[in-house]
Design a protein around this motif. Structure first.
Motif, PDB file in Angstrom:
ATOM      1  N   LEU A  77       0.781  -1.244   0.000  1.00  0.00           N
ATOM      2  CA  LEU A  77       0.000   0.000   0.000  1.00  0.00           C
ATOM      3  C   LEU A  77       0.814   1.296   0.000  1.00  0.00           C
ATOM      4  CD1 LEU A  77      -2.813  -1.000   2.487  1.00  0.00           C
ATOM      5  CD2 LEU A  77      -3.117  -0.445   0.079  1.00  0.00           C
ATOM      6  N   ALA A  78       2.011   1.287   0.569  1.00  0.00           N
ATOM      7  CA  ALA A  78       2.732   2.554   0.723  1.00  0.00           C
ATOM      8  C   ALA A  78       2.915   3.250  -0.622  1.00  0.00           C
ATOM      9  CB  ALA A  78       4.084   2.317   1.388  1.00  0.00           C
ATOM     10  N   ASN A  79       2.663   4.553  -0.640  1.00  0.00           N
ATOM     11  CA  ASN A  79       2.804   5.374  -1.845  1.00  0.00           C
ATOM     12  C   ASN A  79       1.819   4.998  -2.961  1.00  0.00           C
ATOM     13  OD1 ASN A  79       3.821   7.548  -3.150  1.00  0.00           O
ATOM     14  ND2 ASN A  79       5.802   6.635  -3.659  1.00  0.00           N
ATOM     15  N   LYS A  80       0.698   4.356  -2.603  1.00  0.00           N
ATOM     16  CA  LYS A  80      -0.311   4.024  -3.602  1.00  0.00           C
ATOM     17  C   LYS A  80      -1.595   4.787  -3.277  1.00  0.00           C
ATOM     18  CE  LYS A  80       2.043   0.580  -5.545  1.00  0.00           C
ATOM     19  NZ  LYS A  80       2.653  -0.283  -4.577  1.00  0.00           N
TER      20      LYS A  80
ATOM     21  N   VAL B 208      -5.517   4.627  -3.019  1.00  0.00           N
ATOM     22  CA  VAL B 208      -6.657   3.722  -2.959  1.00  0.00           C
ATOM     23  C   VAL B 208      -7.893   4.539  -3.303  1.00  0.00           C
ATOM     24  CG1 VAL B 208      -8.060   2.244  -1.474  1.00  0.00           C
ATOM     25  CG2 VAL B 208      -5.578   2.219  -1.266  1.00  0.00           C
TER      26      VAL B 208
ATOM     27  N   VAL C 189     -10.177   6.667  -0.975  1.00  0.00           N
ATOM     28  CA  VAL C 189      -9.570   6.683   0.359  1.00  0.00           C
ATOM     29  C   VAL C 189      -8.488   7.763   0.409  1.00  0.00           C
ATOM     30  CG1 VAL C 189      -8.210   5.403   2.042  1.00  0.00           C
ATOM     31  CG2 VAL C 189     -10.101   4.275   0.874  1.00  0.00           C
TER      32      VAL C 189
ATOM     33  N   LEU D  80      -4.095   8.904  -0.651  1.00  0.00           N
ATOM     34  CA  LEU D  80      -2.737   8.403  -0.873  1.00  0.00           C
ATOM     35  C   LEU D  80      -2.243   7.735   0.410  1.00  0.00           C
ATOM     36  CD1 LEU D  80      -0.041   8.323  -2.557  1.00  0.00           C
ATOM     37  CD2 LEU D  80       0.525  10.455  -1.399  1.00  0.00           C
ATOM     38  N   CYS D  81      -1.929   6.443   0.331  1.00  0.00           N
ATOM     39  CA  CYS D  81      -1.491   5.697   1.509  1.00  0.00           C
ATOM     40  C   CYS D  81      -0.030   6.026   1.801  1.00  0.00           C
ATOM     41  CB  CYS D  81      -1.645   4.202   1.280  1.00  0.00           C
ATOM     42  SG  CYS D  81      -3.375   3.749   1.128  1.00  0.00           S
ATOM     43  N   ILE D  82       0.273   6.298   3.063  1.00  0.00           N
ATOM     44  CA  ILE D  82       1.634   6.662   3.445  1.00  0.00           C
ATOM     45  C   ILE D  82       2.329   5.483   4.131  1.00  0.00           C
ATOM     46  CG2 ILE D  82       3.057   8.317   4.714  1.00  0.00           C
ATOM     47  CD1 ILE D  82       1.469   9.808   2.725  1.00  0.00           C
TER      48      ILE D  82
ATOM     49  N   ILE E 103      -1.988   5.155   7.649  1.00  0.00           N
ATOM     50  CA  ILE E 103      -1.941   6.623   7.551  1.00  0.00           C
ATOM     51  C   ILE E 103      -2.191   7.006   6.099  1.00  0.00           C
ATOM     52  CG2 ILE E 103      -0.541   8.699   7.818  1.00  0.00           C
ATOM     53  CD1 ILE E 103       1.071   7.259   9.926  1.00  0.00           C
TER      54      ILE E 103
ATOM     55  N   ARG F  53      -5.190  12.679   2.868  1.00  0.00           N
ATOM     56  CA  ARG F  53      -6.418  13.099   2.211  1.00  0.00           C
ATOM     57  C   ARG F  53      -6.931  14.364   2.895  1.00  0.00           C
ATOM     58  NH1 ARG F  53     -12.042   9.814   1.358  1.00  0.00           N
ATOM     59  NH2 ARG F  53     -12.772  11.030  -0.404  1.00  0.00           N
TER      60      ARG F  53
END
Lengths: 133, 202
Positions: free
Chosen positions: B34-37, B39, B42, B44-46, B75, B78
């Motif tokens: 998930l990191a840097n993607k 969703v 939702v 940007l996943c950190i 985290i 958004r």
């Protein structure tokens, strides 16, 4: 993968900053893009006022701001980017002219200076630098 | 600008990671996934924040890996609509001013949301606020790349960018390249917004 709750809590910049630093300092090797995004986010956050905040200063400041009837997102913005001018408060607080008197705006600014003094100091520094140039 | 998103997943752990603690192996797996993607709907996943619960792990016939149902919090970047953010100008174009936060670059301030009146300077490739000094004169305020800018988030757009079937492969590939999964629209047409230097001495 399933989303249970897309927004289960808000985080202040300080909380994110601390958490990411923990990740960065752990010796474990990171696969994928975790290292990239942590590095870039820390780089952004260390240039924001949150780099100088502490859990205590935030807690105390929130307590001091409680009587002004600000909503949660407004409080969050005050912590993430502490306002130093009345104009900034006007931007952050919706219909601030009706909800806050001029004295209250001054009080908020004084509270910010009390708990986050370096925000104002930094601003002054920058002006010095510019005049030197 | 950051929040926690609660999610569920069945995470597959390969046998080569069985020497690790299950928690660490799953945390690594989730971060890698998930990191840097972005969703959809939702943000940007950190990075993984914490694991809320782990259920029993299963091994299925024909597969040596273990599968564990996990509930966790991530985290996510958004910002809420109306939030005031500070970023840096990446570039200017006819479409408006492009702003970056370093870790997130898809922010655009359209020409209609700039200070009024503004014009695009073709030579300098920059937007210019024609500030009215009050005595009939105009003062040109340039918005150059690299300057620090304060803006209000006014809209967010999520785009599905998942791969399509082979029949429409070619055209979707082209359109996917220009598709931005998560785009923020900002505005600076209020006093106090725009380059920080504009409002320094107020």
């Amino acid at each position: 993968m399933e989303i249970v709750n897309a927004n289960s809590a808000s985080l202040s910049n300080l909380e994110v900053f601390k958490h990411l630093q923990k990740i960065k300092d752990s010796k474990r090797k990171h696969r994928g893009q975790l290292a990239t995004i942590t590095y870039e986010t820390i780089r952004y956050l260390e240039n924001t006022p949150c780099a100088d905040e502490t859990n205590e200063s935030v807690k105390e400041c929130l307590k001091a701001l409680a009587p002004f009837n600000l909503n949660k997102t407004e409080m969050l913005m005050m912590i993430n980017s502490p306002p130093i001018t009345a104009l900034e408060i006007q931007l952050m607080v919706e219909e601030s002219e009706e909800r806050l008197t001029e004295e209250q705006v001054q009080e908020i600014l004084e509270i910010i200076v009390r708990y986050f003094p370096y925000v104002v100091m930094k601003e002054a520094d920058e002006e010095d630098n510019e005049s030197q140039e | 600008m950051f929040l926690l998103a609660e999610m569920k997943n069945v995470t597959r752990i390969l046998p080569e990671q069985f020497h690790m603690k299950l928690n660490d192996a799953i945390a690594g797996e989730l971060n890698e996934k998930l990191a840097n993607k972005v969703v959809l709907n939702v943000g940007l996943c950190i990075a993984l924040y914490d694991i809320l619960s782990l259920q029993e792990s299963y091994i299925f016939p024909g597969d040596g890996a273990s599968h564990t149902r996990v509930k966790f919090r991530f985290i996510v970047f958004r910002p809420f609509i109306e939030e005031i953010l500070v970023g840096r100008i990446r570039s200017c174009s006819q479409e408006g001013v492009h702003v970056t936060l370093g870790f997130f670059e898809d922010i655009v301030i359209p020409p209609t949301a700039l200070q009024h009146p503004s014009r695009f300077d073709e030579n300098e490739q920059a937007w210019v606020w024609e500030y009215d000094t009050g005595d009939g004169n105009k003062h040109d305020l340039f918005m150059d790349a690299g300057e620090i800018i304060r803006f209000r988030v006014t809209a967010e757009t999520f785009n599905e960018t998942c791969p399509a079937g082979p029949s429409s492969m070619q055209e979707t590939q082209e359109s996917n390249e220009n598709k931005i999964p998560y785009l923020l629209t900002g505005s600076i047409n209020e006093p106090g917004l725009g380059l920080l230097s504009w409002w320094k001495n107020m």
